[in-house]
Design a protein around this motif. Structure first.
Motif: not given
Length: 132
Positions: A96-106
């Motif tokens: 969720x944090x990364x989504x707010x920062x316009x990033x995806x998580x792998x």
């Protein structure tokens, strides 16, 4: 002994090195000085907490405050501060944090093998855990 070009720092058109130019600019420009200090702090943080450093750097690049990130994630300012200080949250919260920062998580999993073998890597893109 012959001096190689790589022995001396490169100079700019003004006859000074890039480092000298940066120091001079920092003396004249408070915003530039602040940015240099922030990136220096991020580099130090990355030595021990690379995920925290990445989050802090991305937030800084986007011009967001910890409070803005916290509100968008649905958590507290103090929690985001702890994350940027090195606390590693659970995967759903991190996503969720990364989504707010316009990033995806792998996530990459590397099989342990002997030194002379090429490791097997599996990269997993986590499903979207953020509520739509």
């Amino acid at each position: 002994m012959r001096r190689l070009a790589s022995d001396t720092p490169p100079t700019r058109a003004q006859g000074r090195t890039a480092a000298e130019g940066a120091r001079s600019r920092a003396e004249r420009d408070p915003a530039y000085r602040e940015a240099r200090a922030e990136y220096a702090a991020i580099r130090e943080l990355a030595k021990q907490y690379p995920v925290a450093a990445h989050i802090r750097e991305r937030r800084y690049e986007l011009g967001m405050t910890q409070q803005q990130v916290a509100e968008a994630v649905g958590t507290s300012h103090s929690f985001i501060s702890r994350v940027e200080g090195g606390h590693l949250p659970g995967l759903p919260v991190l996503q969720r944090i990364l989504a707010v920062l316009d990033e995806d998580f792998e996530l990459t999993i590397v099989e342990r093998v002997s030194v002379d073998e090429e490791p097997q890597r599996s990269t997993i893109r986590l499903p979207d855990l953020v509520a739509s």
